[in-house]
Scaffold this motif. Structure first.
Motif, PDB file in Angstrom:
ATOM      1  N   ILE A 160       1.345  -3.769  -7.110  1.00  0.00           N
ATOM      2  CA  ILE A 160       0.968  -2.421  -6.670  1.00  0.00           C
ATOM      3  C   ILE A 160       1.707  -2.076  -5.383  1.00  0.00           C
ATOM      4  CG2 ILE A 160      -0.925  -1.026  -5.747  1.00  0.00           C
ATOM      5  CD1 ILE A 160      -2.771  -2.454  -7.757  1.00  0.00           C
ATOM      6  N   GLY A 161       1.765  -3.028  -4.455  1.00  0.00           N
ATOM      7  CA  GLY A 161       2.488  -2.797  -3.206  1.00  0.00           C
ATOM      8  C   GLY A 161       3.961  -2.515  -3.435  1.00  0.00           C
ATOM      9  N   ILE A 162       4.590  -3.281  -4.313  1.00  0.00           N
ATOM     10  CA  ILE A 162       6.004  -3.067  -4.629  1.00  0.00           C
ATOM     11  C   ILE A 162       6.199  -1.692  -5.260  1.00  0.00           C
ATOM     12  CG2 ILE A 162       7.889  -3.845  -6.131  1.00  0.00           C
ATOM     13  CD1 ILE A 162       6.705  -6.732  -5.660  1.00  0.00           C
ATOM     14  N   TYR A 163       5.297  -1.309  -6.161  1.00  0.00           N
ATOM     15  CA  TYR A 163       5.400   0.005  -6.802  1.00  0.00           C
ATOM     16  C   TYR A 163       5.245   1.131  -5.776  1.00  0.00           C
ATOM     17  CZ  TYR A 163       4.668   3.772 -10.139  1.00  0.00           C
ATOM     18  OH  TYR A 163       4.777   4.942 -10.849  1.00  0.00           O
ATOM     19  N   MET A 164       4.325   0.966  -4.837  1.00  0.00           N
ATOM     20  CA  MET A 164       4.130   2.011  -3.836  1.00  0.00           C
ATOM     21  C   MET A 164       5.346   2.126  -2.911  1.00  0.00           C
ATOM     22  SD  MET A 164       1.410   3.234  -4.952  1.00  0.00           S
ATOM     23  CE  MET A 164       1.159   4.535  -3.782  1.00  0.00           C
ATOM     24  N   VAL A 165       5.973   1.013  -2.567  1.00  0.00           N
ATOM     25  CA  VAL A 165       7.198   1.054  -1.762  1.00  0.00           C
ATOM     26  C   VAL A 165       8.313   1.736  -2.545  1.00  0.00           C
ATOM     27  CG1 VAL A 165       8.981  -0.367  -0.665  1.00  0.00           C
ATOM     28  CG2 VAL A 165       6.575  -0.951  -0.356  1.00  0.00           C
ATOM     29  N   LEU A 166       8.430   1.432  -3.839  1.00  0.00           N
ATOM     30  CA  LEU A 166       9.437   2.082  -4.677  1.00  0.00           C
ATOM     31  C   LEU A 166       9.200   3.587  -4.763  1.00  0.00           C
ATOM     32  CD1 LEU A 166       9.714  -0.531  -7.551  1.00  0.00           C
ATOM     33  CD2 LEU A 166      11.508   0.077  -5.921  1.00  0.00           C
ATOM     34  N   LEU A 167       7.937   4.012  -4.892  1.00  0.00           N
ATOM     35  CA  LEU A 167       7.633   5.447  -4.931  1.00  0.00           C
ATOM     36  C   LEU A 167       8.022   6.124  -3.625  1.00  0.00           C
ATOM     37  CD1 LEU A 167       4.171   5.793  -6.721  1.00  0.00           C
ATOM     38  CD2 LEU A 167       6.409   6.497  -7.539  1.00  0.00           C
ATOM     39  N   ARG A 168       7.732   5.476  -2.500  1.00  0.00           N
ATOM     40  CA  ARG A 168       8.114   6.046  -1.204  1.00  0.00           C
ATOM     41  C   ARG A 168       9.632   6.167  -1.077  1.00  0.00           C
ATOM     42  NH1 ARG A 168       3.904   5.898   3.073  1.00  0.00           N
ATOM     43  NH2 ARG A 168       2.197   6.714   1.841  1.00  0.00           N
ATOM     44  N   GLN A 169      10.364   5.167  -1.574  1.00  0.00           N
ATOM     45  CA  GLN A 169      11.827   5.236  -1.532  1.00  0.00           C
ATOM     46  C   GLN A 169      12.340   6.382  -2.400  1.00  0.00           C
ATOM     47  OE1 GLN A 169      13.158   1.346  -2.698  1.00  0.00           O
ATOM     48  NE2 GLN A 169      12.906   0.498  -0.653  1.00  0.00           N
ATOM     49  N   GLN A 170      11.749   6.574  -3.568  1.00  0.00           N
ATOM     50  CA  GLN A 170      12.159   7.680  -4.439  1.00  0.00           C
ATOM     51  C   GLN A 170      11.875   9.026  -3.787  1.00  0.00           C
ATOM     52  OE1 GLN A 170      10.098   7.068  -8.116  1.00  0.00           O
ATOM     53  NE2 GLN A 170      11.395   5.363  -8.746  1.00  0.00           N
ATOM     54  N   GLN A 171      10.722   9.160  -3.153  1.00  0.00           N
ATOM     55  CA  GLN A 171      10.374  10.411  -2.491  1.00  0.00           C
ATOM     56  C   GLN A 171      11.300  10.690  -1.323  1.00  0.00           C
ATOM     57  OE1 GLN A 171       6.294   9.682  -1.566  1.00  0.00           O
ATOM     58  NE2 GLN A 171       5.580  10.118  -3.648  1.00  0.00           N
ATOM     59  N   ALA A 172      11.672   9.654  -0.573  1.00  0.00           N
ATOM     60  CA  ALA A 172      12.589   9.829   0.552  1.00  0.00           C
ATOM     61  C   ALA A 172      13.982  10.222   0.058  1.00  0.00           C
ATOM     62  CB  ALA A 172      12.656   8.550   1.376  1.00  0.00           C
ATOM     63  N   ALA A 173      14.423   9.622  -1.046  1.00  0.00           N
ATOM     64  CA  ALA A 173      15.737   9.969  -1.601  1.00  0.00           C
ATOM     65  C   ALA A 173      15.749  11.393  -2.145  1.00  0.00           C
ATOM     66  CB  ALA A 173      16.111   8.983  -2.702  1.00  0.00           C
ATOM     67  N   ALA A 174      14.651  11.828  -2.723  1.00  0.00           N
ATOM     68  CA  ALA A 174      14.579  13.181  -3.263  1.00  0.00           C
ATOM     69  C   ALA A 174      14.528  14.232  -2.157  1.00  0.00           C
ATOM     70  CB  ALA A 174      13.348  13.328  -4.169  1.00  0.00           C
ATOM     71  N   ALA A 175      14.051  13.857  -0.982  1.00  0.00           N
ATOM     72  CA  ALA A 175      13.943  14.798   0.118  1.00  0.00           C
ATOM     73  C   ALA A 175      15.294  15.081   0.763  1.00  0.00           C
ATOM     74  CB  ALA A 175      12.981  14.265   1.156  1.00  0.00           C
ATOM     75  N   HIS A 176      16.261  14.207   0.548  1.00  0.00           N
ATOM     76  CA  HIS A 176      17.576  14.410   1.181  1.00  0.00           C
ATOM     77  C   HIS A 176      18.476  15.250   0.357  1.00  0.00           C
ATOM     78  CE1 HIS A 176      16.449  10.863   3.672  1.00  0.00           C
ATOM     79  NE2 HIS A 176      16.853  11.758   4.554  1.00  0.00           N
TER      80      HIS A 176
END
Length: 176
Positions: A160-176
């Motif tokens: 779950i922790g790994i998935y949440m970190v991956l989601l945060r990375q995807q959201q950060a990449a989409a914001a740029h």
């Protein structure tokens, strides 16, 4: 399940690596360099579901709704066993299980990329540290082996922790 995964109670090291497999629909395996202990994969496009697998169990992280941040942890299609909710305006993510277990995924420092799972009962349970510039091994999970005896579902919490970190990375990449 099958002989693909080794049980967490046979783990003999304090650090696990996460291997990324695939490019467009990657899955992530939690291993010690020799044996695989757990796997994270995804299914679905509009309402993506994370599938968490260990030697003993299989769970799904299902979004509450299309535009909701809460994820439900399901053991089967009908049995909800908990939820994961990113808190608003902070980097804290709350994990609440129906059996009463409560914990938070947090970063201890403002500019740190390392994420810790912290509960009132057990303290810091494990940390997930991103490996910069390593595409095939994006994370390293460090923990105390004593926690394996105290918390039977530690593999699920790590995934779950790994998935949440991956989601945060995807959201950060989409914001740029």
């Amino acid at each position: 399940m099958d002989n693909y995964f080794r049980p967490f109670d046979q783990l003999r090291v304090n650090e696990l690596m996460v291997n990324r497999i695939g490019y467009f629909r990657p899955s992530y395996e939690l291993n010690d360099g020799q044996f695989i202990y757990a796997k994270l994969s995804t299914a679905g496009w509009f309402k993506p579901t994370a599938i968490l697998e260990t030697a003993d169990n299989r769970w799904e992280l299902v979004p509450k709704g299309l535009f909701r941040r809460t994820l439900y942890i399901n053991k089967s299609a009908t049995e909800n066993i908990g939820s994961v909710k990113p808190e608003a305006w902070t980097r804290k993510i709350s994990l609440g299980m129906n059996d009463g277990f409560q914990a938070h995924f947090t970063s201890k420092k403002v500019f740190s990329r390392t994420v810790y799972l912290n509960s009132d009962q057990y303290g810091d349970m494990f940390s997930i540290e991103p490996n910069l510039w390593k595409f095939k091994m994006p994370f390293r999970v460090t923990f105390n082996r004593d926690i394996l005896k105290q918390v039977p579902e530690i593999g699920m919490y790590m995934l779950i922790g790994i998935y949440m970190v991956l989601l945060r990375q995807q959201q950060a990449a989409a914001a740029h």
